[in-house]
Scaffold this motif. Structure first.
Motif, PDB file in Angstrom:
ATOM      1  N   MET A   1     -19.836 -67.799  58.895  1.00  0.00           N
ATOM      2  CA  MET A   1     -20.782 -68.413  57.843  1.00  0.00           C
ATOM      3  C   MET A   1     -22.135 -68.136  57.593  1.00  0.00           C
ATOM      4  SD  MET A   1     -19.035 -70.483  54.659  1.00  0.00           S
ATOM      5  CE  MET A   1     -17.421 -69.918  54.968  1.00  0.00           C
ATOM      6  N   PRO A   2     -22.571 -67.414  56.957  1.00  0.00           N
ATOM      7  CA  PRO A   2     -24.159 -67.766  57.207  1.00  0.00           C
ATOM      8  C   PRO A   2     -24.630 -69.390  56.391  1.00  0.00           C
ATOM      9  CG  PRO A   2     -23.573 -66.161  55.460  1.00  0.00           C
ATOM     10  CD  PRO A   2     -22.373 -66.446  56.386  1.00  0.00           C
ATOM     11  N   LYS A   3     -25.872 -70.274  57.257  1.00  0.00           N
ATOM     12  CA  LYS A   3     -26.448 -70.959  56.701  1.00  0.00           C
ATOM     13  C   LYS A   3     -26.835 -71.114  55.185  1.00  0.00           C
ATOM     14  CE  LYS A   3     -26.118 -73.753  61.128  1.00  0.00           C
ATOM     15  NZ  LYS A   3     -26.949 -74.907  61.817  1.00  0.00           N
ATOM     16  N   ALA A   4     -26.951 -71.572  54.586  1.00  0.00           N
ATOM     17  CA  ALA A   4     -27.970 -71.525  53.481  1.00  0.00           C
ATOM     18  C   ALA A   4     -29.110 -72.089  53.257  1.00  0.00           C
ATOM     19  CB  ALA A   4     -27.484 -71.509  52.125  1.00  0.00           C
ATOM     20  N   TYR A   5     -30.342 -72.640  52.031  1.00  0.00           N
ATOM     21  CA  TYR A   5     -31.369 -73.402  52.103  1.00  0.00           C
ATOM     22  C   TYR A   5     -31.750 -73.176  50.808  1.00  0.00           C
ATOM     23  CZ  TYR A   5     -31.600 -72.656  57.714  1.00  0.00           C
ATOM     24  OH  TYR A   5     -31.021 -72.019  58.471  1.00  0.00           O
ATOM     25  N   TRP A   6     -32.427 -74.511  50.901  1.00  0.00           N
ATOM     26  CA  TRP A   6     -32.446 -75.351  49.709  1.00  0.00           C
ATOM     27  C   TRP A   6     -34.193 -75.113  50.122  1.00  0.00           C
ATOM     28  CZ3 TRP A   6     -31.609 -80.367  47.042  1.00  0.00           C
ATOM     29  CH2 TRP A   6     -29.840 -80.937  46.692  1.00  0.00           C
ATOM     30  N   THR A   7     -35.512 -74.140  49.355  1.00  0.00           N
ATOM     31  CA  THR A   7     -36.853 -74.348  49.525  1.00  0.00           C
ATOM     32  C   THR A   7     -37.515 -75.066  48.234  1.00  0.00           C
ATOM     33  OG1 THR A   7     -37.098 -71.550  48.921  1.00  0.00           O
ATOM     34  CG2 THR A   7     -36.633 -72.593  51.489  1.00  0.00           C
ATOM     35  N   CYS A   8     -38.867 -75.383  47.994  1.00  0.00           N
ATOM     36  CA  CYS A   8     -39.101 -76.408  47.645  1.00  0.00           C
ATOM     37  C   CYS A   8     -40.070 -76.390  47.621  1.00  0.00           C
ATOM     38  CB  CYS A   8     -38.374 -76.990  46.938  1.00  0.00           C
ATOM     39  SG  CYS A   8     -38.861 -78.371  44.969  1.00  0.00           S
ATOM     40  N   ALA A   9     -41.305 -75.284  46.769  1.00  0.00           N
ATOM     41  CA  ALA A   9     -42.988 -75.528  47.103  1.00  0.00           C
ATOM     42  C   ALA A   9     -42.995 -76.468  45.595  1.00  0.00           C
ATOM     43  CB  ALA A   9     -43.444 -74.123  47.003  1.00  0.00           C
ATOM     44  N   TYR A  10     -44.091 -77.863  45.741  1.00  0.00           N
ATOM     45  CA  TYR A  10     -44.726 -78.500  44.431  1.00  0.00           C
ATOM     46  C   TYR A  10     -46.287 -77.425  44.376  1.00  0.00           C
ATOM     47  CZ  TYR A  10     -40.702 -81.469  45.135  1.00  0.00           C
ATOM     48  OH  TYR A  10     -39.645 -82.211  45.556  1.00  0.00           O
ATOM     49  N   ARG A  11     -45.983 -77.724  42.855  1.00  0.00           N
ATOM     50  CA  ARG A  11     -47.726 -76.741  42.332  1.00  0.00           C
ATOM     51  C   ARG A  11     -47.954 -77.906  41.515  1.00  0.00           C
ATOM     52  NH1 ARG A  11     -46.054 -72.270  44.564  1.00  0.00           N
ATOM     53  NH2 ARG A  11     -44.665 -70.847  43.544  1.00  0.00           N
ATOM     54  N   LEU A  12     -47.279 -78.778  41.121  1.00  0.00           N
ATOM     55  CA  LEU A  12     -47.878 -79.881  40.136  1.00  0.00           C
ATOM     56  C   LEU A  12     -47.063 -81.513  40.506  1.00  0.00           C
ATOM     57  CD1 LEU A  12     -50.330 -81.243  38.793  1.00  0.00           C
ATOM     58  CD2 LEU A  12     -49.534 -79.875  36.737  1.00  0.00           C
ATOM     59  N   VAL A  13     -47.849 -82.391  40.776  1.00  0.00           N
ATOM     60  CA  VAL A  13     -46.864 -83.374  40.571  1.00  0.00           C
ATOM     61  C   VAL A  13     -47.871 -84.779  40.399  1.00  0.00           C
ATOM     62  CG1 VAL A  13     -45.688 -85.522  42.258  1.00  0.00           C
ATOM     63  CG2 VAL A  13     -45.908 -83.326  42.620  1.00  0.00           C
ATOM     64  N   PRO A  14     -47.628 -85.367  38.474  1.00  0.00           N
ATOM     65  CA  PRO A  14     -48.365 -85.516  37.868  1.00  0.00           C
ATOM     66  C   PRO A  14     -48.200 -87.719  38.759  1.00  0.00           C
ATOM     67  CG  PRO A  14     -47.026 -84.698  36.563  1.00  0.00           C
ATOM     68  CD  PRO A  14     -46.522 -84.236  37.636  1.00  0.00           C
ATOM     69  N   ASP A  15     -47.370 -87.983  38.906  1.00  0.00           N
ATOM     70  CA  ASP A  15     -47.350 -88.878  39.218  1.00  0.00           C
ATOM     71  C   ASP A  15     -46.350 -89.306  41.240  1.00  0.00           C
ATOM     72  OD1 ASP A  15     -46.604 -91.941  39.540  1.00  0.00           O
ATOM     73  OD2 ASP A  15     -46.135 -92.435  37.343  1.00  0.00           O
ATOM     74  N   HIS A  16     -47.784 -89.558  41.810  1.00  0.00           N
ATOM     75  CA  HIS A  16     -47.258 -89.530  43.262  1.00  0.00           C
ATOM     76  C   HIS A  16     -45.734 -90.517  43.397  1.00  0.00           C
ATOM     77  CE1 HIS A  16     -48.503 -85.756  44.503  1.00  0.00           C
ATOM     78  NE2 HIS A  16     -49.677 -86.192  44.263  1.00  0.00           N
ATOM     79  N   ARG A  17     -46.366 -91.683  42.716  1.00  0.00           N
ATOM     80  CA  ARG A  17     -45.269 -92.536  43.427  1.00  0.00           C
ATOM     81  C   ARG A  17     -44.124 -92.367  42.334  1.00  0.00           C
ATOM     82  NH1 ARG A  17     -48.560 -97.115  39.935  1.00  0.00           N
ATOM     83  NH2 ARG A  17     -49.943 -94.999  39.405  1.00  0.00           N
ATOM     84  N   GLN A  18     -43.813 -92.251  41.342  1.00  0.00           N
ATOM     85  CA  GLN A  18     -42.833 -91.499  40.606  1.00  0.00           C
ATOM     86  C   GLN A  18     -41.825 -90.284  41.220  1.00  0.00           C
ATOM     87  OE1 GLN A  18     -40.920 -92.918  37.976  1.00  0.00           O
ATOM     88  NE2 GLN A  18     -39.477 -92.160  38.225  1.00  0.00           N
TER      89      GLN A  18
END
Length: 97
Positions: A1-18
């Motif tokens: 059974m093949p593995k799977a991946y979440w890929t996520c690219a952040y285009r804009l993050v208005p509040d880095h602390r949050q």
């Protein structure tokens, strides 16, 4: 059974602390769902039409496991903590066998 991946690219993050609040909750959800972080920010070079964006890649043992982790109650709590106005490209992809 093949593995799977979440890929996520952040285009804009208005509040880095949050985003850090989201990150703590998401880490717990990913680990509970059997995921392993392979990339979480770090150095990168954008080529061709790409832009430099925070990128995260998480590995799961199967596509179904990746879907279940994303759809979990724990991850729903993490998503609710994302700062308003955050723009990101999140995908779940199945690997080749």
């Amino acid at each position: 059974m093949p593995k799977a991946y979440w890929t996520c690219a952040y285009r804009l993050v208005p509040d880095h602390r949050q985003r850090e609040v989201y990150s703590e909750l998401a880490t717990a959800a990913v680990k509970a769902g059997g995921g392993r972080f392979l990339v979480r920010g770090g150095r990168m070079r954008a080529n061709e039409d790409a832009v430099v964006e925070r990128t995260v890649i998480v590995e799961f043992d199967s596509y179904d496991q990746a879907i279940a982790a994303y759809d979990s109650e724990l991850y729903a709590k993490a998503l609710a903590a994302l700062p308003p106005g955050t723009l990101r490209d999140h995908r779940i992809v199945e690997a080749l066998e």
